[in-house]
Scaffold this motif. Structure first.
Motif, PDB file in Angstrom:
ATOM      1  N   THR A   1       0.847  -1.181   0.000  1.00  0.00           N
ATOM      2  CA  THR A   1       0.000   0.000   0.000  1.00  0.00           C
ATOM      3  C   THR A   1       0.888   1.239   0.000  1.00  0.00           C
ATOM      4  OG1 THR A   1      -0.086   0.075   2.420  1.00  0.00           O
ATOM      5  CG2 THR A   1      -1.838  -1.153   1.300  1.00  0.00           C
ATOM      6  N   ILE A   2       0.307   2.358  -0.392  1.00  0.00           N
ATOM      7  CA  ILE A   2       0.985   3.645  -0.281  1.00  0.00           C
ATOM      8  C   ILE A   2       0.215   4.465   0.741  1.00  0.00           C
ATOM      9  CG2 ILE A   2       1.704   5.746  -1.470  1.00  0.00           C
ATOM     10  CD1 ILE A   2       1.866   4.158  -4.043  1.00  0.00           C
ATOM     11  N   ASP A   3       0.882   4.796   1.844  1.00  0.00           N
ATOM     12  CA  ASP A   3       0.209   5.429   2.975  1.00  0.00           C
ATOM     13  C   ASP A   3       0.750   6.829   3.218  1.00  0.00           C
ATOM     14  OD1 ASP A   3      -1.276   2.970   3.765  1.00  0.00           O
ATOM     15  OD2 ASP A   3       0.754   2.220   4.103  1.00  0.00           O
TER      16      ASP A   3
ATOM     17  N   LEU B   1       4.572   6.573   2.177  1.00  0.00           N
ATOM     18  CA  LEU B   1       5.415   5.408   2.413  1.00  0.00           C
ATOM     19  C   LEU B   1       4.809   4.184   1.734  1.00  0.00           C
ATOM     20  CD1 LEU B   1       7.994   5.330   4.245  1.00  0.00           C
ATOM     21  CD2 LEU B   1       6.588   4.137   5.927  1.00  0.00           C
ATOM     22  N   VAL B   2       5.638   3.451   1.008  1.00  0.00           N
ATOM     23  CA  VAL B   2       5.224   2.165   0.449  1.00  0.00           C
ATOM     24  C   VAL B   2       5.475   1.112   1.519  1.00  0.00           C
ATOM     25  CG1 VAL B   2       5.522   0.492  -1.413  1.00  0.00           C
ATOM     26  CG2 VAL B   2       5.877   2.936  -1.861  1.00  0.00           C
TER      27      VAL B   2
ATOM     28  N   ARG C   1       1.324  -8.555   5.578  1.00  0.00           N
ATOM     29  CA  ARG C   1       2.478  -9.180   6.224  1.00  0.00           C
ATOM     30  C   ARG C   1       3.504  -8.091   6.520  1.00  0.00           C
ATOM     31  NH1 ARG C   1       6.526 -11.474   1.718  1.00  0.00           N
ATOM     32  NH2 ARG C   1       7.626 -12.082   3.601  1.00  0.00           N
ATOM     33  N   GLY C   2       4.450  -8.421   7.391  1.00  0.00           N
ATOM     34  CA  GLY C   2       5.478  -7.457   7.727  1.00  0.00           C
ATOM     35  C   GLY C   2       4.992  -6.390   8.691  1.00  0.00           C
ATOM     36  N   HIS C   3       5.930  -5.570   9.120  1.00  0.00           N
ATOM     37  CA  HIS C   3       5.635  -4.492  10.068  1.00  0.00           C
ATOM     38  C   HIS C   3       5.177  -3.246   9.328  1.00  0.00           C
ATOM     39  CE1 HIS C   3       5.968  -1.812  13.493  1.00  0.00           C
ATOM     40  NE2 HIS C   3       6.702  -1.006  12.761  1.00  0.00           N
ATOM     41  N   ARG C   4       4.084  -2.665   9.805  1.00  0.00           N
ATOM     42  CA  ARG C   4       3.572  -1.435   9.217  1.00  0.00           C
ATOM     43  C   ARG C   4       3.769  -0.294  10.224  1.00  0.00           C
ATOM     44  NH1 ARG C   4       0.524  -1.571   4.819  1.00  0.00           N
ATOM     45  NH2 ARG C   4      -0.866   0.095   5.524  1.00  0.00           N
TER      46      ARG C   4
END
Length: 261
Positions: free
Chosen positions: A9-11, A20-21, A26-29
């Motif tokens: 996602t692009i946030d 931020l991409v 999955r993974g840390h956001r």
């Protein structure tokens, strides 16, 4: 068969001042922790920042977005997370400051010549920031490898990370980190004679609730005494989900959280 690409996602952060991409599913956001960490960096004029264990780069991007003279190096061991940081640098929305950010894919625990050869030279940075993994290794491990790497502590983690910070920070440089309150003794011990003037701020969700995070800053070579600062309340009313005004300003990059001294 080629592996499936990681969904992303692009946030927007800082009310759209940077993007931020990040991995999706999955993974840390990144979220509030990274923004509070970034708020600890306060300096006028040109300066260099190392973001150790940067992940997709949220804290480092937040520093560069708020402070126009900051040059930031995102240090990340995971090739996947480093690639997300590179994708973020390529976004048109981040063009105003992307030239001041670099990604260094290496292990922050390297020592001596190996660390120097990897690009982390002695006395290279005015600020070193970090949001280290916070889960004890005995905690239940997630099957998500990216998230496990981001969240699981290793033995002597603070000693090894702060040792690197002590090597790469300039004399008088600032160490800043966010962690769980349970890590306070390890952090103080790791600072040792490397960093002094330690200032600790406990972060509480609401009045009457226990702290869930601590913000820590310290100065390389300082001999000033430890100080516990007034706590930060994320929500200053028990019946409200709105952030307290100061926390909202810190989260959105409107202000920084200055040291007492």
């Amino acid at each position: 068969m080629s592996p499936q690409p990681v969904a992303e996602t692009i946030d927007a952060f800082h009310r759209g001042r940077f993007h931020l991409v990040q991995p999706h599913g999955r993974g840390h956001r990144a979220g509030m922790d990274a923004m509070l960490l970034a708020s600890l960096v306060m300096q006028d004029g040109a300066f260099r920042v190392a973001d150790l264990g940067a992940g997709a780069g949220a804290a480092g991007f937040a520093v560069a977005s708020r402070l126009p003279d900051a040059e930031v190096v995102l240090v990340e061991r995971s090739p996947d997370m480093a690639e997300f940081a590179r994708k973020s640098l390529a976004l048109a929305e981040n063009a105003p400051f992307s030239s001041r950010i670099a990604v260094l894919e290496t292990d922050v625990t390297l020592t001596g010549r190996a660390r120097f050869a990897a690009g982390l030279g002695d006395y290279s940075f005015h600020h070193v920031i970090m949001n280290p993994p916070f889960n004890d290794a005995s905690d239940r491990r997630t099957p998500d490898i990216l998230k496990a790497e981001a969240h699981a502590m290793t033995e002597n983690l603070f000693e090894s990370w702060i040792r690197t910070a002590g090597a790469i920070a300039m004399p008088g440089g600032q160490l800043s980190l966010i962690a769980r309150p349970q890590s306070i003794a390890e952090i103080i011990a790791a600072c040792g004679r490397r960093f002094g003037g330690v200032e600790i701020t406990a972060i509480h969700p609401r009045p009457g609730e226990n702290a869930t995070r601590i913000l820590v800053t310290a100065i390389k070579g300082s001999r000033a005494r430890l100080q516990f600062r007034a706590p930060l309340l994320m929500h200053d009313r028990e019946d409200s989900h709105a952030f307290a005004p100061l926390v909202d300003d810190l989260n959105n990059g409107r202000v920084g959280y200055a040291r007492l001294r």
